[in-house]
Design an enzyme around this catalytic site. Structure first.
Site, PDB file in Angstrom:
ATOM      1  N   SER A 160       0.942  -1.105  -0.086  1.00 40.39           N
ATOM      2  CA  SER A 160       0.039   0.000   0.011  1.00 40.39           C
ATOM      3  C   SER A 160       0.709   1.382   0.058  1.00 40.39           C
ATOM      4  O   SER A 160       2.007   1.167   0.347  1.00 40.39           O
ATOM      5  CB  SER A 160      -1.019  -0.256   1.215  1.00 40.39           C
ATOM      6  OG  SER A 160      -1.372   1.320   1.494  1.00 40.39           O
ATOM      7  N   TYR A 212      -2.216  -1.097  10.185  1.00 42.68           N
ATOM      8  CA  TYR A 212      -2.007  -1.340   8.895  1.00 42.68           C
ATOM      9  C   TYR A 212      -0.931  -0.847   8.312  1.00 42.68           C
ATOM     10  O   TYR A 212      -0.332  -1.670   7.493  1.00 42.68           O
ATOM     11  CB  TYR A 212      -3.436  -0.497   8.179  1.00 42.68           C
ATOM     12  CG  TYR A 212      -3.674  -0.887   6.734  1.00 42.68           C
ATOM     13  CD1 TYR A 212      -4.507  -1.835   6.351  1.00 42.68           C
ATOM     14  CD2 TYR A 212      -3.218   0.043   5.851  1.00 42.68           C
ATOM     15  CE1 TYR A 212      -4.500  -2.122   5.001  1.00 42.68           C
ATOM     16  CE2 TYR A 212      -3.288  -0.153   4.441  1.00 42.68           C
ATOM     17  CZ  TYR A 212      -4.063  -1.228   3.992  1.00 42.68           C
ATOM     18  OH  TYR A 212      -4.136  -1.571   2.754  1.00 42.68           O
TER      19      TYR A 212
HETATM   20  P1  NAP Z   1     -11.617  -5.589  -1.004  1.00 42.77           P
HETATM   21  O1  NAP Z   1     -12.418  -5.685  -2.000  1.00 42.77           O
HETATM   22  O2  NAP Z   1     -11.990  -5.729   0.346  1.00 42.77           O
HETATM   23  O3  NAP Z   1     -10.689  -7.136  -1.207  1.00 42.77           O
HETATM   24  C1  NAP Z   1     -10.055  -7.770   0.070  1.00 42.77           C
HETATM   25  C2  NAP Z   1     -10.344  -9.159  -0.338  1.00 42.77           C
HETATM   26  O4  NAP Z   1      -9.449 -10.031   0.587  1.00 42.77           O
HETATM   27  C3  NAP Z   1     -11.658  -9.734  -0.115  1.00 42.77           C
HETATM   28  O5  NAP Z   1     -12.032 -10.301  -1.176  1.00 42.77           O
HETATM   29  C4  NAP Z   1     -11.788 -10.585   1.230  1.00 42.77           C
HETATM   30  O6  NAP Z   1     -12.541 -11.823   0.773  1.00 42.77           O
HETATM   31  C5  NAP Z   1     -10.317 -11.154   0.855  1.00 42.77           C
HETATM   32  N1  NAP Z   1      -9.793 -11.572   2.454  1.00 42.77           N
HETATM   33  C6  NAP Z   1      -9.968 -10.653   3.415  1.00 42.77           C
HETATM   34  N2  NAP Z   1      -9.542 -11.330   4.491  1.00 42.77           N
HETATM   35  C7  NAP Z   1      -9.032 -12.692   4.016  1.00 42.77           C
HETATM   36  C8  NAP Z   1      -8.623 -13.787   4.659  1.00 42.77           C
HETATM   37  N3  NAP Z   1      -8.390 -14.011   6.021  1.00 42.77           N
HETATM   38  N4  NAP Z   1      -8.451 -15.104   3.876  1.00 42.77           N
HETATM   39  C9  NAP Z   1      -8.527 -14.853   2.638  1.00 42.77           C
HETATM   40  N5  NAP Z   1      -9.010 -13.663   1.967  1.00 42.77           N
HETATM   41  C10 NAP Z   1      -9.442 -12.665   2.771  1.00 42.77           C
HETATM   42  O7  NAP Z   1     -10.669  -4.664  -1.048  1.00 42.77           O
HETATM   43  P2  NAP Z   1      -9.187  -4.477  -2.099  1.00 42.77           P
HETATM   44  O8  NAP Z   1      -9.281  -2.935  -2.131  1.00 42.77           O
HETATM   45  O9  NAP Z   1      -9.150  -5.026  -3.447  1.00 42.77           O
HETATM   46  O10 NAP Z   1      -7.973  -4.774  -1.408  1.00 42.77           O
HETATM   47  C11 NAP Z   1      -7.231  -5.908  -1.901  1.00 42.77           C
HETATM   48  C12 NAP Z   1      -6.032  -5.493  -1.310  1.00 42.77           C
HETATM   49  O11 NAP Z   1      -5.514  -4.072  -1.420  1.00 42.77           O
HETATM   50  C13 NAP Z   1      -5.749  -5.404   0.297  1.00 42.77           C
HETATM   51  O12 NAP Z   1      -4.594  -6.063   0.612  1.00 42.77           O
HETATM   52  C14 NAP Z   1      -5.607  -3.987   0.572  1.00 42.77           C
HETATM   53  O13 NAP Z   1      -5.000  -3.823   1.807  1.00 42.77           O
HETATM   54  C15 NAP Z   1      -4.920  -3.382  -0.640  1.00 42.77           C
HETATM   55  N6  NAP Z   1      -5.031  -1.797  -0.733  1.00 42.77           N
HETATM   56  C16 NAP Z   1      -6.252  -1.374  -1.116  1.00 42.77           C
HETATM   57  C17 NAP Z   1      -6.362  -0.131  -1.364  1.00 42.77           C
HETATM   58  C18 NAP Z   1      -7.435   0.585  -1.762  1.00 42.77           C
HETATM   59  O14 NAP Z   1      -7.538   1.830  -1.751  1.00 42.77           O
HETATM   60  N7  NAP Z   1      -8.530  -0.150  -2.122  1.00 42.77           N
HETATM   61  C19 NAP Z   1      -5.216   0.789  -1.362  1.00 42.77           C
HETATM   62  C20 NAP Z   1      -3.811   0.259  -0.980  1.00 42.77           C
HETATM   63  C21 NAP Z   1      -3.833  -1.269  -0.629  1.00 42.77           C
HETATM   64  P3  NAP Z   1     -13.299 -12.571   1.927  1.00 42.77           P
HETATM   65  O15 NAP Z   1     -13.839 -11.565   3.046  1.00 42.77           O
HETATM   66  O16 NAP Z   1     -14.316 -13.308   1.365  1.00 42.77           O
HETATM   67  O17 NAP Z   1     -12.267 -13.151   2.540  1.00 42.77           O
END
Ligand code: NAP
Length: 257
Positions: A148, A161
């Site tokens: 991130s 985080y």
């Molecule tokens: P998201 O749609 O909430 O995706 C996160 C995914 O991780 C969900 O599909 C969730 O599915 C899965 N997950 C969560 N805990 C888990 C576990 N214990 N085991 C297996 N799967 C798990 O949000 P996203 O933004 O695409 O996030 C993806 C990554 O990007 C994350 O690492 C996040 O920290 C990073 N990120 C996001 C942003 C942003 O602005 N969106 C910015 C920087 C970094 P389930 O709940 O079904 O398990």
């Protein structure tokens, strides 16, 4: 589609957090590049619907519902991947949680444990398990973690985080040194603000000011990140390892706005 141009033809890619957001876009992108894809997450329903869409488009994919923070479940992901496809070439450690944004003085110890378990231990577990297979097979491989912009930056409420993502950046540098001479690369993609369910949980009203802050005048799409993550797994990125690549549309360029 010109199949000879597929950049990951016959490769096998594991994508965690593949039911939504960045992981969902990456699963489709890996499949479009010719990879056979293993979609991982805790909730099975969104994974199944993404696999159905990939299959309908002519790709090959399976679901393994698993919690990446649990060692036994990660071992099962690897076992089911090998059982179905016989190899692992790419791993996208993307699953993550953001916590509730509390300041440190209000945080419970259990929140610390959960954030570190999912965001840092999860990628460590799957990286370890996949590398054991890759190294045993004497094969090349590529691993990408979703870090991130908050691994080097911070906002109030991201103490754990940010630490979890900084841990990923650090882990990646060390592992790159351990396996580089075997032809295996590991990198991070460090997204800025991306339009996913994780961001939308904060409410629509936060989006316009965030978009205005980015040099490119918008927040990112899941595809903006998926394209870089998948590219890092292709031969075009063959000389990149141990890096954390910021993909934020200029959101973090310092200076007044
Ligand atoms: P998201 O749609 O909430 O995706 C996160 C995914 O991780 C969900 O599909 C969730 O599915 C899965 N997950 C969560 N805990 C888990 C576990 N214990 N085991 C297996 N799967 C798990 O949000 P996203 O933004 O695409 O996030 C993806 C990554 O990007 C994350 O690492 C996040 O920290 C990073 N990120 C996001 C942003 C942003 O602005 N969106 C910015 C920087 C970094 P389930 O709940 O079904 O398990």
């Amino acid at each position: 589609m010109n199949v000879s141009n597929l950049r990951l033809k016959d490769k096998v890619a594991i994508v965690t957090g593949a039911g939504s957001g960045i992981g969902e876009a990456a699963a489709y992108t890996f499949a479009r590049e010719g990879a056979r894809v293993v979609l991982v997450g805790r909730r099975e329903a969104p994974l199944l619907s993404n696999v159905a869409a990939i299959s309908q488009a002519g790709g090959e994919a399976i679901v393994v519902a698993a919690d990446v923070s649990l060692s036994g479940e990660v071992e099962r992901v690897v076992a089911e991947t090998l059982d179905r496809f016989g190899r692992i070439d790419c791993v996208f450690n993307n699953a993550g949680i953001q916590g509730n944004g509390d300041p440190i003085v209000a945080m419970e110890e259990t929140s610390f444990d959960e954030l570190i378990a999912v965001n840092l231990k999860g990628p460590w577990l799957l990286t370890r398990a996949a590398l054991r297979i890759m190294l045993n097979g004497g094969q090349d491989g590529a691993i990408v973690n979703t870090s991130s912009f908050l691994s080097t930056g911070a906002t109030a409420g991201t103490s754990v985080y940010s630490a979890s993502k900084a841990g990923l950046d650090a882990m990646t540098r060390a592992v790159a040194l351990e396996v580089g001479d075997k032809g295996i690369r590991i990198n991070n993609v460090n997204p800025g603000v991306i339009d996913t369910p994780m961001l939308r949980a904060h409410g629509e009203e936060i989006i316009p000011p965030l978009a205005a802050r980015a040099a490119l005048g918008r927040i990112g799409t899941p595809q903006d990140i998926a394209d870089v993550a998948v590219w890092l797994c292709t031969d075009e990125a063959r000389f990149i390892t141990g890096q954390s690549i910021l993909v934020d549309g200029g959101f973090t360029i310092p200076g007044p706005r």
